[in-house]
Write a protein that holds these residues in place. Structure first.
Motif, PDB file in Angstrom:
ATOM      1  N   ASP A  83     -10.356  -8.179  -5.213  1.00  0.00           N
ATOM      2  CA  ASP A  83     -10.582  -9.400  -5.720  1.00  0.00           C
ATOM      3  C   ASP A  83     -11.336  -9.250  -7.022  1.00  0.00           C
ATOM      4  OD1 ASP A  83     -11.821 -11.843  -6.597  1.00  0.00           O
ATOM      5  OD2 ASP A  83     -12.648 -12.557  -4.775  1.00  0.00           O
ATOM      6  N   PRO A  84     -10.341  -9.207  -8.271  1.00  0.00           N
ATOM      7  CA  PRO A  84     -11.125  -8.837  -9.627  1.00  0.00           C
ATOM      8  C   PRO A  84     -12.151  -9.550 -10.115  1.00  0.00           C
ATOM      9  CG  PRO A  84      -8.605  -8.758  -9.513  1.00  0.00           C
ATOM     10  CD  PRO A  84      -8.999  -9.541  -8.178  1.00  0.00           C
ATOM     11  N   ALA A  85     -12.129 -11.068  -9.611  1.00  0.00           N
ATOM     12  CA  ALA A  85     -12.949 -11.728 -10.541  1.00  0.00           C
ATOM     13  C   ALA A  85     -14.336 -11.685  -9.742  1.00  0.00           C
ATOM     14  CB  ALA A  85     -12.638 -13.359 -10.235  1.00  0.00           C
ATOM     15  N   ALA A  86     -14.309 -11.339  -8.623  1.00  0.00           N
ATOM     16  CA  ALA A  86     -15.744 -11.161  -7.713  1.00  0.00           C
ATOM     17  C   ALA A  86     -16.081  -9.809  -7.973  1.00  0.00           C
ATOM     18  CB  ALA A  86     -15.511 -11.622  -6.384  1.00  0.00           C
ATOM     19  N   MET A  87     -15.040  -8.756  -8.309  1.00  0.00           N
ATOM     20  CA  MET A  87     -15.604  -7.333  -8.381  1.00  0.00           C
ATOM     21  C   MET A  87     -15.824  -6.767  -6.975  1.00  0.00           C
ATOM     22  SD  MET A  87     -17.278  -6.566 -11.931  1.00  0.00           S
ATOM     23  CE  MET A  87     -17.548  -4.865 -11.697  1.00  0.00           C
ATOM     24  N   ARG A  88     -14.913  -7.209  -6.183  1.00  0.00           N
ATOM     25  CA  ARG A  88     -14.890  -6.787  -4.523  1.00  0.00           C
ATOM     26  C   ARG A  88     -13.658  -6.139  -3.984  1.00  0.00           C
ATOM     27  NH1 ARG A  88     -17.018 -12.199  -1.532  1.00  0.00           N
ATOM     28  NH2 ARG A  88     -15.051 -12.849  -1.953  1.00  0.00           N
ATOM     29  N   VAL A  89     -13.793  -5.329  -3.325  1.00  0.00           N
ATOM     30  CA  VAL A  89     -12.667  -4.443  -2.650  1.00  0.00           C
ATOM     31  C   VAL A  89     -13.042  -4.498  -1.140  1.00  0.00           C
ATOM     32  CG1 VAL A  89     -11.377  -2.201  -2.531  1.00  0.00           C
ATOM     33  CG2 VAL A  89     -12.306  -3.349  -5.039  1.00  0.00           C
ATOM     34  N   ARG A  90     -11.797  -4.759  -0.424  1.00  0.00           N
ATOM     35  CA  ARG A  90     -11.821  -4.339   1.228  1.00  0.00           C
ATOM     36  C   ARG A  90     -10.857  -3.353   1.458  1.00  0.00           C
ATOM     37  NH1 ARG A  90     -15.088  -8.025   4.119  1.00  0.00           N
ATOM     38  NH2 ARG A  90     -16.531  -9.494   2.840  1.00  0.00           N
ATOM     39  N   PHE A  91     -11.215  -2.454   2.494  1.00  0.00           N
ATOM     40  CA  PHE A  91     -10.036  -1.622   2.879  1.00  0.00           C
ATOM     41  C   PHE A  91     -10.375  -1.826   4.575  1.00  0.00           C
ATOM     42  CE2 PHE A  91      -9.421   3.011   4.623  1.00  0.00           C
ATOM     43  CZ  PHE A  91      -7.959   2.773   4.512  1.00  0.00           C
ATOM     44  N   ARG A  92      -9.230  -2.531   5.190  1.00  0.00           N
ATOM     45  CA  ARG A  92      -8.925  -2.580   6.421  1.00  0.00           C
ATOM     46  C   ARG A  92      -9.896  -3.664   6.985  1.00  0.00           C
ATOM     47  NH1 ARG A  92      -7.392   3.584   8.680  1.00  0.00           N
ATOM     48  NH2 ARG A  92      -5.334   3.372   7.749  1.00  0.00           N
ATOM     49  N   LEU A  97     -11.158   4.978  -1.104  1.00  0.00           N
ATOM     50  CA  LEU A  97      -9.907   4.220  -0.923  1.00  0.00           C
ATOM     51  C   LEU A  97      -8.761   5.300  -0.515  1.00  0.00           C
ATOM     52  CD1 LEU A  97     -10.254   1.475  -3.376  1.00  0.00           C
ATOM     53  CD2 LEU A  97     -10.660   1.339  -0.938  1.00  0.00           C
ATOM     54  N   PRO A  98      -8.680   5.578   0.728  1.00  0.00           N
ATOM     55  CA  PRO A  98      -7.943   6.744   0.956  1.00  0.00           C
ATOM     56  C   PRO A  98      -6.355   6.553   0.786  1.00  0.00           C
ATOM     57  CG  PRO A  98      -9.358   6.434   2.638  1.00  0.00           C
ATOM     58  CD  PRO A  98      -9.531   5.453   1.861  1.00  0.00           C
ATOM     59  N   PRO A  99      -5.823   5.366   0.766  1.00  0.00           N
ATOM     60  CA  PRO A  99      -4.278   5.017   0.485  1.00  0.00           C
ATOM     61  C   PRO A  99      -4.133   5.473  -1.097  1.00  0.00           C
ATOM     62  CG  PRO A  99      -5.002   3.447   1.655  1.00  0.00           C
ATOM     63  CD  PRO A  99      -6.322   4.148   1.542  1.00  0.00           C
ATOM     64  N   LEU A 100      -5.125   5.329  -1.873  1.00  0.00           N
ATOM     65  CA  LEU A 100      -4.856   5.796  -3.377  1.00  0.00           C
ATOM     66  C   LEU A 100      -4.533   7.122  -3.509  1.00  0.00           C
ATOM     67  CD1 LEU A 100      -7.712   3.549  -5.126  1.00  0.00           C
ATOM     68  CD2 LEU A 100      -5.192   3.131  -4.425  1.00  0.00           C
ATOM     69  N   ASP A 101      -4.695   7.986  -2.493  1.00  0.00           N
ATOM     70  CA  ASP A 101      -4.452   9.452  -2.733  1.00  0.00           C
ATOM     71  C   ASP A 101      -2.935   9.539  -2.973  1.00  0.00           C
ATOM     72  OD1 ASP A 101      -5.495  12.041  -2.728  1.00  0.00           O
ATOM     73  OD2 ASP A 101      -4.504  12.406  -0.886  1.00  0.00           O
ATOM     74  N   GLU A 102      -2.159   8.699  -2.296  1.00  0.00           N
ATOM     75  CA  GLU A 102      -0.700   9.016  -2.538  1.00  0.00           C
ATOM     76  C   GLU A 102      -0.367   8.038  -3.876  1.00  0.00           C
ATOM     77  OE1 GLU A 102       1.268   7.970   0.768  1.00  0.00           O
ATOM     78  OE2 GLU A 102       0.828   9.855   1.856  1.00  0.00           O
ATOM     79  N   ARG A 103      -0.920   6.750  -4.155  1.00  0.00           N
ATOM     80  CA  ARG A 103      -0.638   5.942  -5.126  1.00  0.00           C
ATOM     81  C   ARG A 103      -1.039   6.294  -6.644  1.00  0.00           C
ATOM     82  NH1 ARG A 103       0.608   0.639  -4.255  1.00  0.00           N
ATOM     83  NH2 ARG A 103       0.742  -0.118  -2.080  1.00  0.00           N
TER      84      ARG A 103
END
Length: 222
Positions: free
Chosen positions: A130-139, A196-202
């Motif tokens: 959520d860019p506006a709120a500067m929030r990130v969730r993983f699973r 954020l483990p999925p970013l290891d490939e991204r």
């Protein structure tokens, strides 16, 4: 339509999320509760009575507000094998469950359905940003990113498929007046991948250049 012990857990979780809860034991009570615009989520107890749970979900979806209210189905573990995934519920959780498990499930259902979410949410598989709120969730769980880590993530999201030089990333995230070296970018990329483990490939390393962000970024209307 929530048994007392489940209601206590749900009440504790919703209180933690800044919300109150109303318990409905009958279809009529459920219908009346849904007319309250403050109702943000429906936790339906299936228990071992699958038909009753299906009927409750159907009643919610047929209500004038039904399509805007996320439904979480609470089902007994021994009945989980026969849970009908087409019953209309958005998510499911087995009973009994731990308080933390309920917090993640109910919290994500609320967050995913516009409770405090801005209009420009993007999804990267199990990662929701959520860019506006500067929030990130993983699973479903919140991820604590520093300001620079979040800015770095936004930099990559804004340039999918492009090989970015470290100097470009430094200029975008740290600004033209920053005098640190390229190592700063490498350290923050490593931290971002760890959180954020999925970013290891991204986030791919482009040797001699910098980094390239790959994969499809999906938008979600709030």
């Amino acid at each position: 339509m929530v048994p007392a012990n489940l209601s206590e857990v749900a009440g504790a979780v919703l209180s933690e999320l800044g919300l109150t809860h109303v318990q409905a034991q009958t279809p009529a009570g459920l219908r009346d509760a849904l007319y309250d615009e403050e109702v943000a989520l429906a936790l339906v107890s299936f228990g071992r009575d699958i038909p009753a749970g299906i009927a409750a979900c159907s009643a919610i979806r047929k209500h004038p507000r039904g399509e805007r209210v996320p439904i979480v189905a609470a089902i007994a573990r021994e009945a989980a094998a026969s849970f009908p995934f087409d019953c209309g519920a958005d998510d499911a959780i087995t009973v009994p469950f731990a308080l933390e498990e309920a917090r993640l499930c109910l919290g994500f259902a609320l967050w995913r359905n516009d409770i405090g979410v801005s209009q420009n949410v993007v999804k990267l598989g199990d990662i929701v940003v959520d860019p506006a709120a500067m929030r990130v969730r993983f699973r479903g769980a919140p991820v604590d990113l520093t300001y620079k880590e979040f800015a770095l993530l936004q930099c990559f999201l804004g340039s999918p498929g492009i090989a970015l030089q470290r100097s470009q990333i430094l200029n975008t995230v740290w600004g033209p007046d920053y005098y640190g070296g390229d190592r700063t970018v490498d350290i923050h990329v490593r931290r971002l991948r760890a959180k954020l483990p999925p970013l290891d490939e991204r986030i791919q390393t482009v040797h001699g250049v910098g980094y390239r962000f790959t994969g499809q970024v999906l938008g979600e209307e709030g």
